[in-house]
Write a protein that holds these residues in place. Sequence first.
Motif, PDB file in Angstrom:
ATOM      1  N   TYR A  39       0.755  -1.420   0.122  1.00 45.37           N
ATOM      2  CA  TYR A  39      -0.056   0.081   0.080  1.00 45.37           C
ATOM      3  C   TYR A  39       0.769   1.246   0.170  1.00 45.37           C
ATOM      4  O   TYR A  39       1.549   1.622   1.036  1.00 45.37           O
ATOM      5  CB  TYR A  39      -0.849  -0.024   1.202  1.00 45.37           C
ATOM      6  CG  TYR A  39      -1.661  -1.161   1.361  1.00 45.37           C
ATOM      7  CD1 TYR A  39      -2.991  -1.136   0.712  1.00 45.37           C
ATOM      8  CD2 TYR A  39      -1.408  -2.398   1.983  1.00 45.37           C
ATOM      9  CE1 TYR A  39      -3.765  -2.480   0.845  1.00 45.37           C
ATOM     10  CE2 TYR A  39      -2.193  -3.394   2.151  1.00 45.37           C
ATOM     11  CZ  TYR A  39      -3.426  -3.527   1.518  1.00 45.37           C
ATOM     12  OH  TYR A  39      -4.376  -4.647   1.430  1.00 45.37           O
ATOM     13  N   GLU A  41       2.087   5.114   0.319  1.00 45.82           N
ATOM     14  CA  GLU A  41       1.321   6.294   0.702  1.00 45.82           C
ATOM     15  C   GLU A  41       2.249   7.308  -0.010  1.00 45.82           C
ATOM     16  O   GLU A  41       3.337   7.755   1.126  1.00 45.82           O
ATOM     17  CB  GLU A  41       1.148   6.085   2.108  1.00 45.82           C
ATOM     18  CG  GLU A  41       0.237   5.438   2.496  1.00 45.82           C
ATOM     19  CD  GLU A  41      -1.457   6.059   2.100  1.00 45.82           C
ATOM     20  OE1 GLU A  41      -1.622   7.192   1.756  1.00 45.82           O
ATOM     21  OE2 GLU A  41      -2.305   5.256   2.282  1.00 45.82           O
ATOM     22  N   GLU A  44       3.183  10.283   2.274  1.00 51.40           N
ATOM     23  CA  GLU A  44       3.844  10.045   3.687  1.00 51.40           C
ATOM     24  C   GLU A  44       5.203   9.416   3.368  1.00 51.40           C
ATOM     25  O   GLU A  44       5.862   9.011   4.487  1.00 51.40           O
ATOM     26  CB  GLU A  44       2.955   8.939   4.379  1.00 51.40           C
ATOM     27  CG  GLU A  44       1.641   9.630   4.727  1.00 51.40           C
ATOM     28  CD  GLU A  44       0.730   8.390   5.481  1.00 51.40           C
ATOM     29  OE1 GLU A  44       1.266   7.561   6.201  1.00 51.40           O
ATOM     30  OE2 GLU A  44      -0.479   8.290   5.393  1.00 51.40           O
ATOM     31  N   TYR A  48       3.089   0.535   3.241  1.00 55.67           N
ATOM     32  CA  TYR A  48       2.392  -0.320   4.484  1.00 55.67           C
ATOM     33  C   TYR A  48       2.137  -1.696   3.932  1.00 55.67           C
ATOM     34  O   TYR A  48       1.775  -1.687   2.721  1.00 55.67           O
ATOM     35  CB  TYR A  48       1.394   0.525   4.804  1.00 55.67           C
ATOM     36  CG  TYR A  48       1.429   2.086   5.571  1.00 55.67           C
ATOM     37  CD1 TYR A  48       1.997   1.825   6.724  1.00 55.67           C
ATOM     38  CD2 TYR A  48       1.482   3.097   4.610  1.00 55.67           C
ATOM     39  CE1 TYR A  48       2.294   3.132   7.450  1.00 55.67           C
ATOM     40  CE2 TYR A  48       1.868   4.350   5.316  1.00 55.67           C
ATOM     41  CZ  TYR A  48       1.887   4.273   6.726  1.00 55.67           C
ATOM     42  OH  TYR A  48       2.478   5.610   6.992  1.00 55.67           O
ATOM     43  N   ASP A  91      -1.071   0.070  15.078  1.00 52.96           N
ATOM     44  CA  ASP A  91      -1.919   1.214  14.647  1.00 52.96           C
ATOM     45  C   ASP A  91      -3.398   0.633  14.122  1.00 52.96           C
ATOM     46  O   ASP A  91      -3.450   0.390  12.938  1.00 52.96           O
ATOM     47  CB  ASP A  91      -1.411   2.333  13.715  1.00 52.96           C
ATOM     48  CG  ASP A  91      -2.113   3.419  13.455  1.00 52.96           C
ATOM     49  OD1 ASP A  91      -3.369   3.438  13.706  1.00 52.96           O
ATOM     50  OD2 ASP A  91      -1.473   4.363  12.713  1.00 52.96           O
ATOM     51  N   GLU A  93      -6.214   2.188  13.785  1.00 50.90           N
ATOM     52  CA  GLU A  93      -6.727   3.005  12.622  1.00 50.90           C
ATOM     53  C   GLU A  93      -6.294   2.862  11.315  1.00 50.90           C
ATOM     54  O   GLU A  93      -6.872   2.606  10.449  1.00 50.90           O
ATOM     55  CB  GLU A  93      -6.879   4.501  13.145  1.00 50.90           C
ATOM     56  CG  GLU A  93      -7.450   5.563  11.913  1.00 50.90           C
ATOM     57  CD  GLU A  93      -7.354   6.920  12.727  1.00 50.90           C
ATOM     58  OE1 GLU A  93      -7.327   7.971  11.753  1.00 50.90           O
ATOM     59  OE2 GLU A  93      -7.387   7.113  13.930  1.00 50.90           O
ATOM     60  N   LYS A  94      -4.982   2.641  11.183  1.00 49.66           N
ATOM     61  CA  LYS A  94      -4.249   2.390   9.711  1.00 49.66           C
ATOM     62  C   LYS A  94      -4.684   1.003   9.331  1.00 49.66           C
ATOM     63  O   LYS A  94      -4.707   0.905   8.177  1.00 49.66           O
ATOM     64  CB  LYS A  94      -2.676   2.496  10.022  1.00 49.66           C
ATOM     65  CG  LYS A  94      -1.799   2.532   8.748  1.00 49.66           C
ATOM     66  CD  LYS A  94      -2.265   3.740   8.243  1.00 49.66           C
ATOM     67  CE  LYS A  94      -1.426   3.914   6.990  1.00 49.66           C
ATOM     68  NZ  LYS A  94      -1.858   5.150   6.283  1.00 49.66           N
ATOM     69  N   ARG A  96      -7.121  -0.443   9.757  1.00 47.96           N
ATOM     70  CA  ARG A  96      -8.977  -0.392   9.315  1.00 47.96           C
ATOM     71  C   ARG A  96      -8.762   0.361   7.668  1.00 47.96           C
ATOM     72  O   ARG A  96      -9.036   0.078   6.794  1.00 47.96           O
ATOM     73  CB  ARG A  96      -9.625   0.360  10.132  1.00 47.96           C
ATOM     74  CG  ARG A  96     -10.321  -0.446  11.227  1.00 47.96           C
ATOM     75  CD  ARG A  96     -11.224   0.019  12.320  1.00 47.96           C
ATOM     76  NE  ARG A  96     -10.866   1.181  13.047  1.00 47.96           N
ATOM     77  CZ  ARG A  96     -10.185   0.991  14.158  1.00 47.96           C
ATOM     78  NH1 ARG A  96     -10.084  -0.252  14.707  1.00 47.96           N
ATOM     79  NH2 ARG A  96      -9.752   2.148  14.782  1.00 47.96           N
ATOM     80  N   ASP A  97      -7.857   1.613   7.757  1.00 50.38           N
ATOM     81  CA  ASP A  97      -7.638   2.104   6.643  1.00 50.38           C
ATOM     82  C   ASP A  97      -7.224   1.313   5.467  1.00 50.38           C
ATOM     83  O   ASP A  97      -7.526   1.518   4.171  1.00 50.38           O
ATOM     84  CB  ASP A  97      -6.538   3.372   6.795  1.00 50.38           C
ATOM     85  CG  ASP A  97      -7.457   4.403   7.500  1.00 50.38           C
ATOM     86  OD1 ASP A  97      -8.389   4.580   7.863  1.00 50.38           O
ATOM     87  OD2 ASP A  97      -6.400   5.231   8.094  1.00 50.38           O
ATOM     88  N   LEU A  98      -6.212   0.240   5.959  1.00 54.54           N
ATOM     89  CA  LEU A  98      -5.585  -0.408   4.700  1.00 54.54           C
ATOM     90  C   LEU A  98      -6.495  -1.800   4.511  1.00 54.54           C
ATOM     91  O   LEU A  98      -5.978  -2.427   3.460  1.00 54.54           O
ATOM     92  CB  LEU A  98      -4.161  -0.638   5.302  1.00 54.54           C
ATOM     93  CG  LEU A  98      -3.240   0.121   5.585  1.00 54.54           C
ATOM     94  CD1 LEU A  98      -1.947  -0.319   6.163  1.00 54.54           C
ATOM     95  CD2 LEU A  98      -3.005   1.105   4.212  1.00 54.54           C
ATOM     96  N   TRP A  99      -7.228  -1.911   5.331  1.00 57.55           N
ATOM     97  CA  TRP A  99      -8.185  -3.311   5.142  1.00 57.55           C
ATOM     98  C   TRP A  99      -8.603  -3.195   3.782  1.00 57.55           C
ATOM     99  O   TRP A  99      -9.330  -2.265   3.020  1.00 57.55           O
ATOM    100  CB  TRP A  99      -9.424  -3.444   6.163  1.00 57.55           C
ATOM    101  CG  TRP A  99      -9.859  -4.662   5.962  1.00 57.55           C
ATOM    102  CD1 TRP A  99     -11.175  -4.995   5.303  1.00 57.55           C
ATOM    103  CD2 TRP A  99      -9.522  -5.831   6.586  1.00 57.55           C
ATOM    104  NE1 TRP A  99     -11.306  -6.168   5.598  1.00 57.55           N
ATOM    105  CE2 TRP A  99     -10.312  -7.027   6.353  1.00 57.55           C
ATOM    106  CE3 TRP A  99      -8.321  -6.230   7.120  1.00 57.55           C
ATOM    107  CZ2 TRP A  99     -10.271  -8.200   6.674  1.00 57.55           C
ATOM    108  CZ3 TRP A  99      -8.254  -7.616   7.573  1.00 57.55           C
ATOM    109  CH2 TRP A  99      -9.208  -8.339   7.355  1.00 57.55           C
TER     110      TRP A  99
END
Length: 160
Positions: A39, A41, A44, A48, A91, A93-94, A96-99
């Motif tokens: 993934y 980014e 950034e 990931y 992390d 939250e991360k 969930r973002d990458l799921w």
Amino acid sequence: MAHIEDEHEKVWDLAEKIGFCMLTTQSGTDLRARPMAAYAERLENAFYFLTDVASHKDEEIARYPNVCLAFADSKGQKYVSISATAEVQNDREKIRDLWATPAKAWWDSPEDPSIRVLKITPSAAEYWDSPGTVISYIKMAAAAVSSSKPDMGDNAKVQM
């Protein structure tokens, strides 16, 4: 300066297009590579990956954080090698973002407590972008007949 920015963009474009890479870590004196869904980014300056807490990658990265990402599109004759530093994160939250679909093959949901994030920060890269297999073979054959070196496309080393 624009040329350096173009080379950075080329690295990111190729890595994003190819999508999967071989992640190489160090295990003692051995190197281990395994296929991973990347993934990217760009903003950034990071790649990931989702991984499992029970995998050996986490231990290897904790001890030896230098890694290599090798992206390859052999049909298109496009390759990217990225030298980087890795860290394991919990992390949620991360995660969930990458799921996404590939993760569903390994875990039931992003809430699985065994999922971890690998954050990979690139330091340098090299890419090879040739015009494709058929054209490359034609160029190699023409070069062999003419005793010249073939133009196999773009190749650059890039500081990230």
